[in-house]
Enzyme design. Structure first.
Site, PDB file in Angstrom:
ATOM      1  N   HIS A 205       1.008  -1.230  -0.066  1.00  0.00           N
ATOM      2  CA  HIS A 205      -0.068   0.001  -0.146  1.00  0.00           C
ATOM      3  C   HIS A 205       0.790   1.220  -0.023  1.00  0.00           C
ATOM      4  CE1 HIS A 205      -3.218  -2.791   0.578  1.00  0.00           C
ATOM      5  NE2 HIS A 205      -3.851  -2.147  -0.220  1.00  0.00           N
ATOM      6  N   GLU A 448     -10.874  -9.959  -7.044  1.00  0.00           N
ATOM      7  CA  GLU A 448      -9.464 -10.061  -6.774  1.00  0.00           C
ATOM      8  C   GLU A 448      -9.105 -11.212  -6.114  1.00  0.00           C
ATOM      9  OE1 GLU A 448      -8.872  -6.714  -4.428  1.00  0.00           O
ATOM     10  OE2 GLU A 448     -10.801  -6.811  -3.450  1.00  0.00           O
ATOM     11  N   ASP A 472      -4.416  -7.915  -5.668  1.00  0.00           N
ATOM     12  CA  ASP A 472      -4.584  -9.117  -4.866  1.00  0.00           C
ATOM     13  C   ASP A 472      -4.917 -10.108  -5.749  1.00  0.00           C
ATOM     14  OD1 ASP A 472      -4.789  -8.329  -2.019  1.00  0.00           O
ATOM     15  OD2 ASP A 472      -6.283  -6.778  -2.525  1.00  0.00           O
ATOM     16  N   CYS A 519      -8.595  -2.378 -11.931  1.00  0.00           N
ATOM     17  CA  CYS A 519      -8.269  -0.902 -11.092  1.00  0.00           C
ATOM     18  C   CYS A 519      -6.956  -1.225 -10.118  1.00  0.00           C
ATOM     19  CB  CYS A 519      -9.296  -0.539 -10.144  1.00  0.00           C
ATOM     20  SG  CYS A 519      -9.966  -2.046  -8.984  1.00  0.00           S
TER      21      CYS A 519
END
Ligand code: PEP
Ligand code: MG
Length: 598
Positions: A205, A448, A472, A519
């Site tokens: 992240h 995901e 993911d 995305c």
């Protein structure tokens, strides 16, 4: 770049006396030169929690596993370190074997009935206090070692939390062993020239946030932070994925020349802002932006995005100490939605868990495998009030523009059905309270988890769109922890298994008359664009910082070129072959892109 090329590059740089070179993984392109600002572990705060008697064995087991992980990490770092510094780690390993230290932690958990993170940090603090008082220089120097080891164990326990960020006085390159996302969201972005981090991988992240901020970032630098002191000059190359400590004047000159040519490419790409993202033969790809905070909408609009394809709402929650109320959420969502309308805003419901926690909602903190645990939709379905509050806020915002809802981490049909049932209750409550909202608001599923991709045809009837969360999807399909720098080399977006799952999902979506977007971070790599278009994606949602170059990539190809490369890639033997094909195509149709990619 292949590992052997990186090693050659390191040897060359060191031989040329260019500065001390550290290899990592570039996660946001660009070069930064500046002074280091080191974030040390003293900046972290530990949460104190009471535990029940029956939790004691589990806490002790967590401590033991964290000790084992710490020992193996230290051995590995020692092996890869310069012999001159490898001795430091002997002292660290000795602390791990120090019986009084271990016994005091275990005794503390058993008798004080507190979480092990808290007990460990207290014991480490007591050790440090008594070492600081002794006259012996050698022993006093062990203070730093105890601190380093305790920090590493805490990190392996997963219990270290970020405290509010200390302000940066001057623009600087942020250097840290690890930075939790909750900490990154609080940093003063105008002062951070670059981010250099010991841990991390391409889709951790921190990488996502750095990408969004458009600041050069290199992660997975192993023990870089230990070698740097605040104020040291650093050259950080996000394209090549390395950091150079105290670079030579000659090297800085070379970099100035490269930066000038890169700037001119970036300026020409800005002119594409108002151009459509059509392939050369007229196939329109909807090109949207990912945002993390409501104020990011400015950057999304100025990048020329067709809308917001992913609003990661959990960052809004993480940027504050308390839970936002329905009204506060509504205002935040309404601001974004009304500024973008008629363009769509896809608001993703909370994706907490994994490595994203809230200070006041830490139920998932003690899991040994949080990315596979109580995360995202699983967490929300177990907290229906929290979830419904967010859904009501999104629904209310839908009265002000084109809002859509997206659920993260769907792994079966039941989760969609249950989430939609809670959405129906939220609508009913708003109707009774007399609030306006769009009763036909579109709902989408993030694909995901591999199981969701495989049953996309079963999920499709329940939703209006799919969005592939490749960060993911890759982690779960290839069994690669997305935050672990040691397996980052296996994190391969071009693995044929990933490409097949993307195609399978897009094909299922089309059969059911719904669109499929993507995305995940892969969408922001312009070398991947032809492949993704050719696999049948209708939408790409990317960080605003890379949106212009992705648009350039779309506009440089024909749909048939995209189909050809996708068809070949699906049957390639390896991820590397696909990367080579993608580079080859870029060299032919859009060589300027190669100047900008990581
Ligand atoms: C993804 O997993 O690709 C994604 C977009 O979601 P996040 O990175 O927030 O997990
Ligand atoms: Mg995800």
């Amino acid at each position: 770049m292949r590992v052997e090329d990186k090693v050659n590059q390191a040897d060359e740089a060191n031989a040329a006396g260019a500065g001390a070179l550290f290899l990592g993984i570039g996660v946001c392109a660009g070069v930064a030169v500046g002074r280091a600002f080191c974030r040390r572990h003293e900046d972290h705060k530990i949460v104190e929690r009471d535990i029940a008697v029956e939790d004691v064995p589990r806490e002790i087991a967590r401590f033991e596993s964290a000790m084992i992980a710490t020992r193996s990490q230290l051995r590995e770092i020692q092996k890869s370190s310069d012999p001159a510094v490898a001795g430091i780690f002997d002292a660290h390993l000795m602390i791990l074997d120090d019986r009084p230290f271990i016994d005091r932690v275990i005794f503390g958990v058993e008798n004080r009935m507190k979480n092990v993170e808290y007990v460990l940090s207290t014991v480490a603090h007591e050790f440090v206090q008594s070492l600081s008082k002794v006259q012996d220089d050698y022993l006093r120097e062990r203070v730093a070692d105890v601190n380093d080891v305790a920090r590493r164990i805490l990190r392996n326990l997963g219990g270290v939390r970020g405290a509010a960020e200390k302000p940066l006085a001057e623009p600087a390159i942020l250097v840290a062993d690890d930075l939790p996302p909750s900490e990154i969201v609080l940093i003063d972005k105008t002062k951070v020239l670059g981010i250099a981090m010991d841990l991390g991988s391409p889709t951790c992240h921190v990488a996502i946030l750095a990408g969004k901020m458009g600041i050069p970032a290199v992660v997975g630098l192993h023990n870089f932070s230990a070698a740097v002191a605040s104020g040291d000059e650093i050259l950080l190359d996000g394209n090549k994925g390395h950091a150079i400590l105290r670079p030579s004047a000659e090297l800085l000159g070379q970099y100035d020349r490269i930066a000038a040519s890169r700037r001119s490419v970036e300026i020409s790409l800005r002119e594409l802002k108002d151009q459509p993202s059509d392939t050369r033969d007229g196939c329109r790809i909807f090109l949207a932006a990912n945002i993390e905070m409501p104020q990011d909408v400015d950057q999304a609009l100025s990048s020329g995005a067709d809308g917001v394809g992913l609003f990661r709402t959990e960052y809004f929650f993480m940027s504050r100490q308390d839970l936002p109320s329905e009204d506060e959420q509504f205002q935040a969502y309404r601001d974004v939605v009304s500024r973008l309308t008629p363009a769509p805003t896809i608001i993703r419901t909370l994706d907490l868990g994994g490595d994203k926690f809230l200070p006041n909602l830490d139920g998932a903190l003690n899991e040994s495998n949080p990315f596979m645990g109580w995360r995202a939709i699983r967490f929300c379905l177990a907290q229906p009030d929290l979830f419904k509050t967010q859904l009501r806020a999104i629904l209310r915002a839908s009265a002000f523009g084109n809002a859509k809802i997206m659920y993260p981490m769907i792994s079966n049909v039941d989760e969609i059905v249950r989430a939609n049932a809670i959405l129906d209750q939220a609508k009913k409550e708003l109707f009774e309270r007399g609030y306006p909202f769009n009763p036909h608001i579109e709902v989408g599923a993030m694909i995901e988890v591999p199981s969701a991709a495989m049953i996309a045809d079963l999920i499709a009837p329940h939703v209006s769109f799919f969005s592939l969360g490749t960060n993911d999807l890759i982690q779960y399909t290839l069994a690669i922890d997305r935050g672990n720098e040691r397996v980052a080399y296996l994190y391969e977006p071009t693995h044929p298994a990933i490409l097949r799952l993307i195609k399978h999902t897009a094909d299922a979506g089309h059969r059911f008359g719904i669109w499929t977007g993507l995305c995940g971070g892969v969408g922001g790599d312009p070398l991947m664009t032809p492949l993704l278009v050719g696999l049948g994606l209708d939408e790409l949602s990317v960080s605003p910082a890379v949106l212009p170059v992705v648009k350039d990539a779309i506009r440089s190809i024909t749909y048939s070129e995209a189909r050809d490369i996708a068809d070949a890639a699906l049957y390639s033997q390896s991820a590397m072959d696909v990367q080579e094909m993608s580079r080859e195509l870029a060299r032919k149709v859009a060589p300027e892109i190669l100047e900008l990619v990581v």
